[in-house]
Write a protein that holds these residues in place. Sequence first.
Motif, PDB file in Angstrom:
ATOM      1  N   ALA A  78       0.818  -1.207   0.000  1.00 47.77           N
ATOM      2  CA  ALA A  78       0.000   0.000   0.000  1.00 47.77           C
ATOM      3  C   ALA A  78       0.858   1.266   0.000  1.00 47.77           C
ATOM      4  CB  ALA A  78      -0.916   0.002   1.224  1.00 47.77           C
ATOM      5  N   ARG A  79       2.131   1.135   0.247  1.00 49.57           N
ATOM      6  CA  ARG A  79       2.988   2.319   0.336  1.00 49.57           C
ATOM      7  C   ARG A  79       3.419   2.790  -1.047  1.00 49.57           C
ATOM      8  NH1 ARG A  79       8.586   0.221   0.765  1.00 49.57           N
ATOM      9  NH2 ARG A  79       8.371  -2.024   0.585  1.00 49.57           N
ATOM     10  N   PRO A  80       3.743   4.046  -1.188  1.00 50.11           N
ATOM     11  CA  PRO A  80       4.163   4.555  -2.495  1.00 50.11           C
ATOM     12  C   PRO A  80       5.535   4.013  -2.893  1.00 50.11           C
ATOM     13  CG  PRO A  80       4.291   6.283  -0.823  1.00 50.11           C
ATOM     14  CD  PRO A  80       3.695   5.095  -0.164  1.00 50.11           C
ATOM     15  N   GLU A  81       5.784   4.000  -4.192  1.00 48.02           N
ATOM     16  CA  GLU A  81       7.094   3.579  -4.679  1.00 48.02           C
ATOM     17  C   GLU A  81       8.102   4.682  -4.401  1.00 48.02           C
ATOM     18  OE1 GLU A  81       6.431   2.534  -8.801  1.00 48.02           O
ATOM     19  OE2 GLU A  81       6.152   0.437  -8.229  1.00 48.02           O
ATOM     20  N   GLY A  82       9.335   4.260  -4.149  1.00 48.32           N
ATOM     21  CA  GLY A  82      10.372   5.244  -3.852  1.00 48.32           C
ATOM     22  C   GLY A  82      11.757   4.667  -4.011  1.00 48.32           C
ATOM     23  N   MET A  83      12.740   5.537  -3.750  1.00 50.78           N
ATOM     24  CA  MET A  83      14.152   5.180  -3.865  1.00 50.78           C
ATOM     25  C   MET A  83      14.881   5.657  -2.616  1.00 50.78           C
ATOM     26  SD  MET A  83      14.943   4.286  -7.259  1.00 50.78           S
ATOM     27  CE  MET A  83      13.993   4.215  -8.772  1.00 50.78           C
ATOM     28  N   LEU A  84      15.769   4.834  -2.097  1.00 53.44           N
ATOM     29  CA  LEU A  84      16.624   5.216  -0.982  1.00 53.44           C
ATOM     30  C   LEU A  84      17.599   6.280  -1.466  1.00 53.44           C
ATOM     31  CD1 LEU A  84      17.708   4.701   1.932  1.00 53.44           C
ATOM     32  CD2 LEU A  84      19.156   2.910   0.929  1.00 53.44           C
ATOM     33  N   SER A  85      17.689   7.392  -0.743  1.00 51.80           N
ATOM     34  CA  SER A  85      18.619   8.442  -1.146  1.00 51.80           C
ATOM     35  C   SER A  85      19.998   8.184  -0.539  1.00 51.80           C
ATOM     36  CB  SER A  85      18.113   9.816  -0.704  1.00 51.80           C
ATOM     37  OG  SER A  85      18.234   9.953   0.702  1.00 51.80           O
ATOM     38  N   LEU A  86      21.016   8.673  -1.216  1.00 55.78           N
ATOM     39  CA  LEU A  86      22.380   8.550  -0.715  1.00 55.78           C
ATOM     40  C   LEU A  86      22.514   9.284   0.615  1.00 55.78           C
ATOM     41  CD1 LEU A  86      25.239   7.511  -1.166  1.00 55.78           C
ATOM     42  CD2 LEU A  86      25.690   9.557  -2.530  1.00 55.78           C
ATOM     43  N   GLY A  87      21.862  10.424   0.754  1.00 58.93           N
ATOM     44  CA  GLY A  87      21.915  11.184   2.004  1.00 58.93           C
ATOM     45  C   GLY A  87      21.353  10.413   3.182  1.00 58.93           C
ATOM     46  N   LEU A  88      20.207   9.755   2.991  1.00 59.54           N
ATOM     47  CA  LEU A  88      19.617   8.968   4.068  1.00 59.54           C
ATOM     48  C   LEU A  88      20.521   7.789   4.426  1.00 59.54           C
ATOM     49  CD1 LEU A  88      17.416   8.241   6.076  1.00 59.54           C
ATOM     50  CD2 LEU A  88      16.167   7.120   4.196  1.00 59.54           C
ATOM     51  N   LEU A  89      21.051   7.109   3.420  1.00 63.43           N
ATOM     52  CA  LEU A  89      21.962   5.994   3.692  1.00 63.43           C
ATOM     53  C   LEU A  89      23.167   6.469   4.496  1.00 63.43           C
ATOM     54  CD1 LEU A  89      22.960   3.083   3.420  1.00 63.43           C
ATOM     55  CD2 LEU A  89      24.025   3.772   1.251  1.00 63.43           C
ATOM     56  N   GLU A  90      23.740   7.604   4.124  1.00 65.00           N
ATOM     57  CA  GLU A  90      24.914   8.106   4.844  1.00 65.00           C
ATOM     58  C   GLU A  90      24.575   8.470   6.282  1.00 65.00           C
ATOM     59  OE1 GLU A  90      26.434  11.073   2.122  1.00 65.00           O
ATOM     60  OE2 GLU A  90      27.727   9.582   1.164  1.00 65.00           O
ATOM     61  N   ARG A  91      23.382   9.003   6.530  1.00 68.30           N
ATOM     62  CA  ARG A  91      22.967   9.288   7.917  1.00 68.30           C
ATOM     63  C   ARG A  91      22.837   8.002   8.724  1.00 68.30           C
ATOM     64  NH1 ARG A  91      19.768  12.927   5.175  1.00 68.30           N
ATOM     65  NH2 ARG A  91      17.820  11.831   5.574  1.00 68.30           N
ATOM     66  N   ILE A  92      22.273   6.963   8.102  1.00 67.32           N
ATOM     67  CA  ILE A  92      22.150   5.667   8.778  1.00 67.32           C
ATOM     68  C   ILE A  92      23.536   5.104   9.076  1.00 67.32           C
ATOM     69  CG2 ILE A  92      21.422   3.253   8.478  1.00 67.32           C
ATOM     70  CD1 ILE A  92      19.034   4.406   6.809  1.00 67.32           C
ATOM     71  N   LEU A  93      24.430   5.167   8.099  1.00 63.02           N
ATOM     72  CA  LEU A  93      25.789   4.658   8.294  1.00 63.02           C
ATOM     73  C   LEU A  93      26.531   5.444   9.366  1.00 63.02           C
ATOM     74  CD1 LEU A  93      26.765   3.936   4.586  1.00 63.02           C
ATOM     75  CD2 LEU A  93      26.184   2.252   6.339  1.00 63.02           C
ATOM     76  N   ASP A  94      26.304   6.755   9.423  1.00 67.10           N
ATOM     77  CA  ASP A  94      26.917   7.570  10.483  1.00 67.10           C
ATOM     78  C   ASP A  94      26.457   7.109  11.858  1.00 67.10           C
ATOM     79  OD1 ASP A  94      28.291   9.150   8.666  1.00 67.10           O
ATOM     80  OD2 ASP A  94      26.835  10.805   8.735  1.00 67.10           O
ATOM     81  N   GLN A  95      25.159   6.858  11.992  1.00 71.42           N
ATOM     82  CA  GLN A  95      24.604   6.426  13.279  1.00 71.42           C
ATOM     83  C   GLN A  95      25.084   5.025  13.669  1.00 71.42           C
ATOM     84  OE1 GLN A  95      20.314   6.882  13.341  1.00 71.42           O
ATOM     85  NE2 GLN A  95      20.461   8.806  12.227  1.00 71.42           N
ATOM     86  N   ALA A  96      25.402   4.218  12.681  1.00 76.20           N
ATOM     87  CA  ALA A  96      25.808   2.836  12.935  1.00 76.20           C
ATOM     88  C   ALA A  96      27.326   2.661  12.942  1.00 76.20           C
ATOM     89  CB  ALA A  96      25.195   1.931  11.872  1.00 76.20           C
ATOM     90  N   GLU A  97      28.055   3.746  12.833  1.00 80.23           N
ATOM     91  CA  GLU A  97      29.519   3.707  12.726  1.00 80.23           C
ATOM     92  C   GLU A  97      30.135   2.755  13.751  1.00 80.23           C
ATOM     93  OE1 GLU A  97      32.893   4.605  10.770  1.00 80.23           O
ATOM     94  OE2 GLU A  97      31.089   5.742  10.355  1.00 80.23           O
TER      95      GLU A  97
END
Length: 191
Positions: A78-97
């Motif tokens: 039911a959710r809209p189609e989308g793409m993971l952004s590089l910015g969001l991935l980098e924020r996740i990777l920063d938090q998981a460093e």
Amino acid sequence: MDALERAGAVLRAAFGSLGALEIAPSRSSLRLLGRRVTAAWAFARGREFLPDFPAYLTLEMTNHCNLACVMCPRAKQARPEGMLSLGLLERILDQAEGRLEIVDFDLFGELLLHPRFYELIRAASRRGVRTSVSTNATLLTRENCERLIQSGLDFLVLSIDSADARTYEKIRVGADHRAMREGVELFLSMN
């Protein structure tokens, strides 16, 4: 035998071969293993929350797909189609460093439809995080094969349900067995 060597010996005795631990345990490999054991124990005890950040993370690169596979729940999403952004991935990777071992870029979409898939893989790889992807293998052009190879990807799953063309095309609705096979052969010849 120091404390680190004793811990490695105890873990090997308890769990058998543990990859890098079999050769020489390091503080980081023991920490990752400890987090895995802690997470498994929390899960087994019915805990709703993990006590620490997960070592293994699944992120959906995209939920766009070029096929309508019979077993895929994507058609009912039911959710809209989308793409993971590089910015969001980098924020996740920063938090998981320092705490993340592997990112699996997989769920309902075809990663090769993401115009920047190779940049997302490279961003994780540059940080020492292993990467895994799954593809339906229908879009393995020379350019996509080169990008996959150069991205630093660690694990590639080719989702091919049958060697028989008729069966394959019944399962992978919208796919061309011959074209998929040529793409896989191209990828294997380049790698």
